[in-house]
Design a protein around this motif. Sequence first.
Motif, PDB file in Angstrom:
ATOM      1  N   PHE A  85       0.828  -1.205   0.000  1.00 18.30           N
ATOM      2  CA  PHE A  85       0.000   0.000   0.000  1.00 18.30           C
ATOM      3  C   PHE A  85       0.862   1.255   0.000  1.00 18.30           C
ATOM      4  N   PHE A  99     -11.309  -5.330 -13.927  1.00 21.25           N
ATOM      5  CA  PHE A  99     -12.264  -6.443 -13.849  1.00 21.25           C
ATOM      6  C   PHE A  99     -13.641  -6.047 -13.343  1.00 21.25           C
ATOM      7  N   ASN A 113      -9.281  -2.683  -0.379  1.00 22.19           N
ATOM      8  CA  ASN A 113      -8.402  -3.675   0.238  1.00 22.19           C
ATOM      9  C   ASN A 113      -7.586  -3.065   1.360  1.00 22.19           C
ATOM     10  N   MET A 162      -4.805   4.498  -4.122  1.00 25.92           N
ATOM     11  CA  MET A 162      -4.339   4.006  -2.817  1.00 25.92           C
ATOM     12  C   MET A 162      -3.432   5.028  -2.154  1.00 25.92           C
TER      13      MET A 162
ATOM     14  N   LYS B 177       0.947 -12.827 -14.050  1.00 22.31           N
ATOM     15  CA  LYS B 177       1.021 -11.373 -14.150  1.00 22.31           C
ATOM     16  C   LYS B 177      -0.196 -10.719 -13.511  1.00 22.31           C
ATOM     17  N   ILE B 178      -1.385 -11.240 -13.814  1.00 15.60           N
ATOM     18  CA  ILE B 178      -2.602 -10.630 -13.280  1.00 15.60           C
ATOM     19  C   ILE B 178      -2.616 -10.763 -11.763  1.00 15.60           C
ATOM     20  N   SER B 180      -0.046 -10.912  -9.787  1.00 20.29           N
ATOM     21  CA  SER B 180       0.894  -9.932  -9.240  1.00 20.29           C
ATOM     22  C   SER B 180       0.273  -8.552  -9.227  1.00 20.29           C
ATOM     23  N   ALA B 181      -0.406  -8.211 -10.346  1.00 20.32           N
ATOM     24  CA  ALA B 181      -0.999  -6.882 -10.445  1.00 20.32           C
ATOM     25  C   ALA B 181      -2.056  -6.675  -9.366  1.00 20.32           C
ATOM     26  N   GLN B 182      -2.877  -7.700  -9.139  1.00 18.41           N
ATOM     27  CA  GLN B 182      -3.922  -7.539  -8.119  1.00 18.41           C
ATOM     28  C   GLN B 182      -3.327  -7.576  -6.710  1.00 18.41           C
ATOM     29  N   LYS B 183      -2.258  -8.345  -6.538  1.00 19.82           N
ATOM     30  CA  LYS B 183      -1.574  -8.338  -5.246  1.00 19.82           C
ATOM     31  C   LYS B 183      -1.041  -6.942  -4.961  1.00 19.82           C
ATOM     32  N   ALA B 184      -0.517  -6.302  -6.019  1.00 19.10           N
ATOM     33  CA  ALA B 184       0.007  -4.951  -5.864  1.00 19.10           C
ATOM     34  C   ALA B 184      -1.100  -3.990  -5.445  1.00 19.10           C
ATOM     35  N   ARG B 185      -2.353  -4.360  -5.758  1.00 15.83           N
ATOM     36  CA  ARG B 185      -3.465  -3.529  -5.317  1.00 15.83           C
ATOM     37  C   ARG B 185      -4.053  -4.053  -4.008  1.00 15.83           C
ATOM     38  N   GLY B 186      -3.311  -4.911  -3.342  1.00 15.77           N
ATOM     39  CA  GLY B 186      -3.704  -5.329  -2.005  1.00 15.77           C
ATOM     40  C   GLY B 186      -4.602  -6.545  -1.934  1.00 15.77           C
ATOM     41  N   ALA B 187      -4.789  -7.251  -3.067  1.00 10.51           N
ATOM     42  CA  ALA B 187      -5.606  -8.455  -3.020  1.00 10.51           C
ATOM     43  C   ALA B 187      -4.814  -9.552  -2.327  1.00 10.51           C
ATOM     44  N   PRO B 203     -11.085 -11.171  -9.184  1.00 12.85           N
ATOM     45  CA  PRO B 203     -10.232 -10.190  -9.874  1.00 12.85           C
ATOM     46  C   PRO B 203      -9.173 -10.825 -10.774  1.00 12.85           C
ATOM     47  N   ILE B 206     -11.728 -12.871 -14.092  1.00  7.22           N
ATOM     48  CA  ILE B 206     -12.360 -12.036 -15.116  1.00  7.22           C
ATOM     49  C   ILE B 206     -11.337 -11.512 -16.128  1.00  7.22           C
ATOM     50  N   PRO B 207     -10.241 -10.890 -15.674  1.00  2.00           N
ATOM     51  CA  PRO B 207      -9.244 -10.466 -16.678  1.00  2.00           C
ATOM     52  C   PRO B 207      -8.696 -11.640 -17.490  1.00  2.00           C
ATOM     53  N   VAL B 210     -11.218 -12.492 -20.161  1.00  2.00           N
ATOM     54  CA  VAL B 210     -11.185 -11.446 -21.182  1.00  2.00           C
ATOM     55  C   VAL B 210      -9.969 -11.635 -22.081  1.00  2.00           C
TER      56      VAL B 210
END
Lengths: 288, 272
Positions: A85, A99, A113, A162, B177-178, B180-187, B203, B206-207, B210
Amino acid sequence: MENKIQIENVSFVYSPGTTYRTDALDDVSIGFEKGKITGLIGHTGSGKSTLVQMLNGLLKPASGRVLIDGEDIWEKPKEISKVRFRVGLVMQYPEYQLFEETVRKDIAFGPKNMGMSDEQIAKSTETVAKIVGLDESVLDKSPFDLSGGQKRRAAIAGVMAMEPEVLVLDEPAAGLDPEGRNSIFAAIADYQKQKNATVIIVSHSMEDMARWCDNVVVMSHSKVYMAGTTDEIFERASELVSVGLDIPEITRLMMLLKKRGLDVDLGAYTVDAAIASVKKLFDENKDR
Amino acid sequence: MKNISIGQYYSANSPIHRLDARTKVLLAILYIVVSVLCKNVFAFALLLISGIFTVLLSRIPLRIILRSLKPIIIIMLFTVFINLFMTSGDRLLFEWKFIKIYVEGIYNAVFMAVRIVILIVGASLFLTYTTTPIKLTDAIERLLWPLKKIHVPVHEFAMMMTIALRFIPTLSDETDKIMSAQKARGAGFDNGGLIKRAKALIPVLIPLFVSSFRHADELATAMECRCYHGGNGRTKMTVTHMRFSDWFAMLLMVALGTAIVFINIYGKGYSM
């Protein structure tokens, strides 16, 4: 000058112990200055993307330390998500990570999150939408209905929302037209100014680096090849050429002029500086 | 996930590697039939010897072959125990309360173990270890060619298989990759209960959907640009031919089958 992020003797190997083993980073030490925009350039496979994923703890260094404000981010491995974060990472082609049903919801994914309150999220979404230049009407559309450039901006907004102290972007402008590139970089610079954030941009384009970055780090073969302010780096343009990197077109022109015997300033890496340098030369020789 | 390998192809230069893929498909089928046919104790011994011979011939390290048995170890133990305790016969060996073990039970348990091991090792040795997936689909296409007469789209099936195999590494890369990207957004993907974890996958899924549709679209366009129009009149860049070694290998397999049937009928000793 204070370094926001410090990397100390970091090494990383993909697939250790197999035949696919590749060294991605080899004993890299580098600091990223607080409140500045630092550009990271290098060839494909020079370790840029790996380095970038170290900064927010997506990858753990095989050896060495990653420090944010002097603290080792891997000291408490369980709290690594907190680091994520603080250091917002926008990966390559971030539009592929969209998504949600609406752009607004997608931007809110990260902040949610984090545990931000709804009010905070709304406020933050509004701010970043303005920074990246997404209209209010776009926010309620499905992210899959946007144009390529808009998608990119929505994805970057999702990380900016964020409100990270450090914003890291891996090729944020890849595949966009010049206008799209400029608007993305302008948005990044805008975010930097508003939050006084530390920004790290990975890019192939020397022109973009020269225009937007305060500092530049050049990577080559899993190592840092050189690092310094943008002025310092482009003064050594010929060395950049020797490691096979592109230099700004205008620098190349200046090098050619110099070769032809004109005493121009090789440190001029923007068109304006080049014009000034040539004009100065012109004025000096007017009397002859 | 950088080192993901599709199938378990083990690159080596052995007589089995050099066989035509069509031969290997047929050999695998025959070997399975033969191992199921076995009944007599000597037939099983012969089967085991043939298995060891094939493994040695393939020049694949034993530890890699044993790895292929890992996923079926539970099933194998289960079958062995069932046979051990459930077979009744004349020669009682051991009795404790309701558990009775007969000599026949031990025989059957060992037989089943040998049969399953040979089944799996044989099939994976001929098919996955020594044949690349592309060659394999090609072989299946050519073996099924006669079905074209009754309008089965054989070529299309083979092409679908090839494409599916081709996209496994691409999609696994993309998933990485996806994520990692979502982890970077705190998932978070590895905490919380079952429902929370399933929700956390949205998250990523869905990508991924697509992008797989996008890949399919792009591939279809690219194929059409290169005038792909299905199997009619399409020739192969490399055409493999059956050689002497192919016929010889099949002859050996048929001989093994005949010998085993012969032993089953006339052989002495315990029979299942």
